[in-house]
Design a protein around this motif. Structure first.
Motif, PDB file in Angstrom:
ATOM      1  N   GLN A 136     -25.981  37.033  32.234  1.00 32.69           N
ATOM      2  CA  GLN A 136     -27.213  37.828  32.228  1.00 32.69           C
ATOM      3  C   GLN A 136     -26.910  39.136  31.393  1.00 32.69           C
ATOM      4  N   ALA A 137     -27.954  39.876  30.780  1.00 30.67           N
ATOM      5  CA  ALA A 137     -27.714  40.882  30.023  1.00 30.67           C
ATOM      6  C   ALA A 137     -28.763  41.927  30.098  1.00 30.67           C
ATOM      7  N   ASP A 138     -28.862  43.085  29.232  1.00 32.23           N
ATOM      8  CA  ASP A 138     -29.810  44.058  29.546  1.00 32.23           C
ATOM      9  C   ASP A 138     -30.685  44.127  28.404  1.00 32.23           C
ATOM     10  N   HIS A 139     -31.914  44.811  28.652  1.00 29.10           N
ATOM     11  CA  HIS A 139     -32.946  45.089  27.671  1.00 29.10           C
ATOM     12  C   HIS A 139     -32.482  46.136  26.664  1.00 29.10           C
ATOM     13  N   THR A 140     -31.663  47.390  27.206  1.00 27.34           N
ATOM     14  CA  THR A 140     -31.607  48.255  26.398  1.00 27.34           C
ATOM     15  C   THR A 140     -32.657  49.049  25.729  1.00 27.34           C
ATOM     16  N   ALA A 141     -33.907  49.051  26.326  1.00 26.64           N
ATOM     17  CA  ALA A 141     -34.850  49.848  25.905  1.00 26.64           C
ATOM     18  C   ALA A 141     -34.441  51.367  25.839  1.00 26.64           C
ATOM     19  N   ILE A 142     -34.955  51.846  24.670  1.00 24.11           N
ATOM     20  CA  ILE A 142     -34.473  53.739  25.038  1.00 24.11           C
ATOM     21  C   ILE A 142     -34.928  54.251  25.907  1.00 24.11           C
ATOM     22  N   GLU A 143     -36.060  54.012  26.460  1.00 22.65           N
ATOM     23  CA  GLU A 143     -36.518  54.875  27.619  1.00 22.65           C
ATOM     24  C   GLU A 143     -36.383  54.102  28.874  1.00 22.65           C
ATOM     25  N   THR A 144     -35.418  54.588  29.746  1.00 27.52           N
ATOM     26  CA  THR A 144     -35.422  53.882  31.059  1.00 27.52           C
ATOM     27  C   THR A 144     -36.686  53.966  31.774  1.00 27.52           C
ATOM     28  N   ARG A 145     -36.671  53.124  32.988  1.00 27.57           N
ATOM     29  CA  ARG A 145     -37.733  52.801  33.565  1.00 27.57           C
ATOM     30  C   ARG A 145     -37.979  54.208  34.567  1.00 27.57           C
ATOM     31  N   CYS A 146     -39.255  54.505  34.766  1.00 32.37           N
ATOM     32  CA  CYS A 146     -39.711  55.706  35.429  1.00 32.37           C
ATOM     33  C   CYS A 146     -41.061  55.805  36.165  1.00 32.37           C
ATOM     34  N   ALA A 147     -41.266  56.325  37.320  1.00 30.04           N
ATOM     35  CA  ALA A 147     -42.503  56.274  37.943  1.00 30.04           C
ATOM     36  C   ALA A 147     -42.834  57.641  38.772  1.00 30.04           C
ATOM     37  N   ASP A 148     -43.809  57.962  38.711  1.00 28.04           N
ATOM     38  CA  ASP A 148     -44.454  59.130  39.590  1.00 28.04           C
ATOM     39  C   ASP A 148     -45.735  58.781  40.390  1.00 28.04           C
ATOM     40  N   VAL A 149     -45.712  59.186  41.668  1.00 28.42           N
ATOM     41  CA  VAL A 149     -46.743  58.904  42.447  1.00 28.42           C
ATOM     42  C   VAL A 149     -47.150  60.256  43.320  1.00 28.42           C
ATOM     43  N   GLU A 150     -48.450  60.188  43.451  1.00 26.39           N
ATOM     44  CA  GLU A 150     -48.937  61.171  44.234  1.00 26.39           C
ATOM     45  C   GLU A 150     -50.157  60.852  45.088  1.00 26.39           C
ATOM     46  N   ILE A 151     -50.248  61.085  46.259  1.00 27.23           N
ATOM     47  CA  ILE A 151     -51.572  60.599  47.169  1.00 27.23           C
ATOM     48  C   ILE A 151     -52.183  61.719  47.575  1.00 27.23           C
ATOM     49  N   LYS A 152     -53.571  61.712  47.111  1.00 26.68           N
ATOM     50  CA  LYS A 152     -54.261  62.897  47.094  1.00 26.68           C
ATOM     51  C   LYS A 152     -54.706  63.182  48.598  1.00 26.68           C
ATOM     52  N   SER A 153     -55.482  63.813  49.074  1.00 22.19           N
ATOM     53  CA  SER A 153     -55.716  64.014  50.548  1.00 22.19           C
ATOM     54  C   SER A 153     -56.984  63.335  50.829  1.00 22.19           C
ATOM     55  N   THR A 154     -57.649  62.606  49.901  1.00 22.64           N
ATOM     56  CA  THR A 154     -58.840  61.852  49.848  1.00 22.64           C
ATOM     57  C   THR A 154     -57.971  60.272  50.255  1.00 22.64           C
ATOM     58  N   GLY A 155     -56.852  60.336  49.799  1.00 24.90           N
ATOM     59  CA  GLY A 155     -56.373  58.940  50.212  1.00 24.90           C
ATOM     60  C   GLY A 155     -56.006  58.067  48.700  1.00 24.90           C
ATOM     61  N   GLU A 156     -56.524  58.834  47.585  1.00 24.87           N
ATOM     62  CA  GLU A 156     -56.318  58.311  46.307  1.00 24.87           C
ATOM     63  C   GLU A 156     -54.686  58.219  45.940  1.00 24.87           C
ATOM     64  N   VAL A 157     -54.707  57.373  45.340  1.00 28.44           N
ATOM     65  CA  VAL A 157     -53.085  57.077  45.081  1.00 28.44           C
ATOM     66  C   VAL A 157     -53.119  57.181  43.290  1.00 28.44           C
ATOM     67  N   ILE A 158     -52.352  58.214  43.016  1.00 32.07           N
ATOM     68  CA  ILE A 158     -52.295  58.374  41.389  1.00 32.07           C
ATOM     69  C   ILE A 158     -50.828  58.152  41.028  1.00 32.07           C
ATOM     70  N   ILE A 159     -50.709  56.943  40.031  1.00 27.16           N
ATOM     71  CA  ILE A 159     -49.373  56.518  39.780  1.00 27.16           C
ATOM     72  C   ILE A 159     -49.277  56.430  38.295  1.00 27.16           C
ATOM     73  N   HIS A 160     -48.344  57.316  37.942  1.00 24.30           N
ATOM     74  CA  HIS A 160     -47.893  57.246  36.406  1.00 24.30           C
ATOM     75  C   HIS A 160     -46.620  56.585  36.212  1.00 24.30           C
ATOM     76  N   SER A 161     -46.611  55.575  35.189  1.00 23.39           N
ATOM     77  CA  SER A 161     -45.373  54.461  35.134  1.00 23.39           C
ATOM     78  C   SER A 161     -45.405  54.173  33.608  1.00 23.39           C
ATOM     79  N   ALA A 162     -44.034  54.090  33.358  1.00 21.52           N
ATOM     80  CA  ALA A 162     -44.021  53.329  31.976  1.00 21.52           C
ATOM     81  C   ALA A 162     -43.774  51.731  32.304  1.00 21.52           C
ATOM     82  N   SER A 163     -44.966  51.190  32.077  1.00 25.04           N
ATOM     83  CA  SER A 163     -45.197  49.642  32.601  1.00 25.04           C
ATOM     84  C   SER A 163     -45.926  48.949  31.597  1.00 25.04           C
TER      85      SER A 163
END
Length: 788
Positions: free
Chosen positions: A201-228
């Motif tokens: 096995q080996a790695d992909h070595t992309a410059i940007e590592t994987r990262c995700a932000d998640v926020e859940i609003k009071s209304t139940g809405e789920v806001i995701i920011h991701s490098a995907s």
């Protein structure tokens, strides 16, 4: 080839200036006040039962908001087999597997607290290779594999369909190919050889590592920011896993800082969701360090291949038998479709009437796997193309002539028994002819420079048919600004490949306007964009491109309908160009886009037409179920082909070498953006050479990865690359946007085998394992008696 105004030209990428001036904001560049940070505690064992997890000391660290362990969320995830825990809760199955997660005010606090968590392990025997996993008495990575759920879409068709793990073994899936009669084929052969090849096995070595932000609003809405690369699959998975109404999940994808397949499957986002939920819905960021990106997140698949080839004395291949043991790691995830795809295109671009292949996805105690550039074809080509050279040597035949003699042609059939024609098959013979000239092949494969140095050349071929699942689609919307310029909305993810720029070129060509008048939304937001299958498989331009062209057709119909009323000219006599609609036989009778794109208003207040919004969707027709035993079926629309060569200067004294030249000739159909295509191929070639000569995990006897940072995991550096030469054969494809073929992965596929063929000639020994380091070459020469 048809000549176009914009298509085929070297148009500057739309995001280029923002990238080179540092204005682009990647996900980790945006720091929102109040964001909390999560950090993972990962396993120090490759296979062990989890005992007590003591978090008391970690809770004492000021700023810690929450600590989560696997017992808090005993969920199983997976896009193929649902076998992967969110956090390990009974045992760990690979070194670096997440066990606990700390959410804190800052990342530094979360890291400090995670180091204070104490975990007791009961070590288990380690399955440290796919060959070991295949043995009858091998320890089981998953004892109850038959109890796992198979993802619903996996029960359908394509590379993700028909999955059947075998209970009591480490086999996650087997994909077969049965074409012709293998026994009769070998009976016709004068020469039969059997060889084994492998790499870790080996790695992909992309410059940007994987990262995700998640926020859940009071209304139940789920806001995701991701490098995907797959926002809509992420939306569906989060909704399904956590029982959330899908319309309440929004995924935002900014520009992605490289991927090469690493960011296809859904990875950090479920963890970030759980982290946010545990702290009342506050925004939480989970990002990988480089070490975590290499080991904890999914990796490039490994392989042990056995290749048996039979040939007549005249050099015609009669039979090919392949046995692939792929190192899928601890969880099935994307390793299953990769191993299936490798089988579908397993022969390479050669006419072989009798083919037998079993491609096994093996569970091991290694990191789990996701897509990698080439999607199984790079891996399969290494074994097959090395065997092609070995067979040519046995025959006493030039390896390039041997490939020409067996090159697949229209009228032949693929391993999946699809009848090939000039449209769905690239021209591999023409690629080889051009490669021969560019490599100065007739001057010889081996040239002695001195007693110490020798220059050698090696070649290889490869092909690939992108294989999206049947039924997936792409959508696009185009709107108009008041001045008649165009906005394009497409959920294709821009990961540096230039797709967004190519889509604007297509719109400009179709609408007969300047590409500077076409604007495209770089970021993807699932609430604003029509559904789009993942950005992968070299199928984004094919699918999104067709959707964009259909959106243009829709907009043109609307423009002509309104203009026909205003100009009092029949619709079929109108043309569109230069932001005008005009009469074909009298262009002076015209109206500007700016007057009609938002609806035309007469002086008396009457209205003609409405706001013009072009809509387009596309689904690839003709894809069928792929038989799991025979492999028969249609997995994609066309095969792109490539012929590649490498020239090195080899030092016979210390076994070092210098890469001099690397050449690729690809049939990519109509080239859409010449410079973009050239750099795509060049970048892929560089990846292939780096993987072949430097990269690969080193595991100790207990399955621990020893190469977890760039000090130990080596990649090719600037200045070490050879001269790159790229040429194209333009054989258009029916049904593709402007006749283009996929090309994003073709530059990598034959590079490992080409350099291995080259160095085997230089070192005068058959090299069968990657990476091709000087140490490995020396050991191989020592075993062969070439050095003492």
């Amino acid at each position: 080839m048809k000549q176009y105004r914009v298509i085929g030209k070297s148009v500057l990428k739309k995001e280029s200036w923002d990238k080179v001036t540092g204005r682009v904001k990647y996900i980790d560049d945006v720091q929102e006040v109040g964001t909390l940070h999560a950090k993972l505690l990962t396993s120090t064992h490759a296979h062990a039962i989890i005992g007590e997890i003591d978090t008391k000391e970690a809770w004492k660290v000021k700023g810690v908001r929450m600590i989560i362990t696997g017992k808090d969320y005993p969920l199983l995830l997976g896009t193929t087999i649902k076998d992967r825990p969110l956090l390990a809760f009974d045992k760990v199955r690979y070194y670096g597997e997440p066990i606990a997660m700390v959410i804190a005010d800052t990342e530094a606090i979360a890291i400090k607290a995670s180091t204070l968590i104490c975990v007791k392990y009961e070590p288990l025997p380690v399955v440290n290779s796919p060959e070991a996993a295949y043995q009858k008495d091998a320890p089981l990575v998953h004892e109850d594999v038959e109890q796992y759920l198979i993802d619903e879409s996996s029960g359908l068709t394509g590379t993700s369909g028909g999955i059947q793990p075998i209970p009591g073994t480490n086999i996650a899936n087997i994909q077969g190919i049965r074409k012709g009669n293998i026994d009769r084929g070998f009976a016709k052969c004068d020469i039969i050889i059997e060889e084994e090849f492998s790499f870790n096995q080996a790695d992909h070595t992309a410059i940007e590592t994987r990262c995700a932000d998640v926020e859940i609003k009071s209304t139940g809405e789920v806001i995701i920011h991701s490098a995907s690369q797959e926002p809509f699959e992420m939306k569906e998975l989060i909704s399904e896993t956590f029982n959330i109404e899908e319309g309440k999940v929004t995924v935002n994808i900014p520009l992605v800082g490289g991927s090469f397949g690493a960011k296809t499957s859904v990875q950090l986002e479920p963890l970030a969701y759980v982290a946010s939920k545990s702290v009342g819905g506050k925004r939480v960021r989970l990002r990988n360090s480089r070490e975590e990106d290499i080991v904890t997140s999914p990796v490039h698949i490994g392989l042990h291949a056995t290749v048996k080839m039979g040939c007549t004395k005249e050099g015609k291949i009669q039979a090919l038998k392949l046995f692939f043991l792929f190192d899928g790691g601890a969880y099935a995830e994307r390793s299953v479709p990769i191993t299936k795809a490798a089988a579908f295109d397993s022969t390479g671009p050669y006419k072989i009437d009798n083919v037998w292949c079993d491609s096994l996805c093996m569970y091991t105690n290694h990191p789990f796997v996701t897509d990698f550039r080439g999607f199984g074809r790079t891996e399969a080509a290494f074994g097959v193309e090395r065997t092609m050279d070995i067979m040519a040597k046995k025959l006493g035949m030039d390896p390039l002539e041997f490939r020409l003699k067996n090159a697949i042609q229209p009228g032949d059939t693929s391993p999946t028994q699809v009848l090939l024609n000039k449209s769905n098959l690239g021209d591999i013979k023409e690629c080889l002819f051009q490669l021969k000239e560019l490599m100065d092949w007739d001057k010889g494969q081996r040239i002695e420079i001195s007693d110490r140095f020798v220059r050698t050349k090696g070649i290889s071929c490869a092909w690939k048919n992108g294989d999206p699942p049947p039924g997936v689609s792409s959508g696009a919307i185009i709107t108009f600004n008041k001045n008649g310029s165009i906005n394009v909305i497409s959920a294709a993810v821009e990961i540096g490949q230039g797709t967004k720029t190519v889509l604007t070129q297509m719109v400009a060509e179709k609408m007969n306007m300047d590409e500077d008048e076409v604007f495209i939304q770089m970021e993807v937001k699932t609430q604003d964009s029509p559904d789009n299958w993942e950005t992968a498989a070299s199928r984004t331009t094919f699918m999104s491109g067709n959707a964009v062209l259909k959106a243009c057709d829709d907009a043109i119909r609307q423009l002509k309908r309104t203009a026909s009323v205003v100009l009092k000219v029949p619709k079929d006599e109108l043309e569109v160009a230069n932001k005008k609609v005009f009469m074909r036989t009298d262009p002076s009778i015209s109206i500007d886009f700016s007057e009609i794109v938002l609806g035309y208003i007469y002086p008396n207040g009457k209205v003609a037409g409405n706001q013009v919004v072009g809509r387009g969707t596309y689904m690839i027709p003709g894809l069928t179920e792929m038989n799991p035993v025979t492999g028969k079926g249609v997995q994609g629309p066309e095969w792109g082909v490539v012929a590649q060569g490498v020239e090195v200067e080899f030092d016979k004294r210390d076994n070092t070498f210098k890469l001099l030249r690397a050449v690729t000739v690809a049939d990519a159909g109509q080239i859409l953006n010449y410079k973009g295509a050239e750099t795509q191929i060049t970048g892929a070639m560089n990846m292939g050479l780096s993987f072949a000569t430097r990269e690969g995990f080193i595991f100790d006897d207990e399955g621990k990865v020893l190469t977890t940072q760039f000090r130990s995991y080596k990649v090719m550096h600037f200045g070490e690359q050879p001269e790159y030469i790229v040429r194209f054969v333009e054989n258009p494809v029916k049904g593709a946007p402007f006749g283009s073929r996929g090309l994003g992965e073709h530059g990598i596929m034959g590079m490992p085998s080409a350099v291995a063929n080259c160095l085997s000639i230089a070192a005068n020994v058959s090299l069968k394992r990657l990476p091709l380091t000087p140490e490995f070459i020396w050991k191989s020469r020592l075993e062969a008696g070439e050095v003492h």
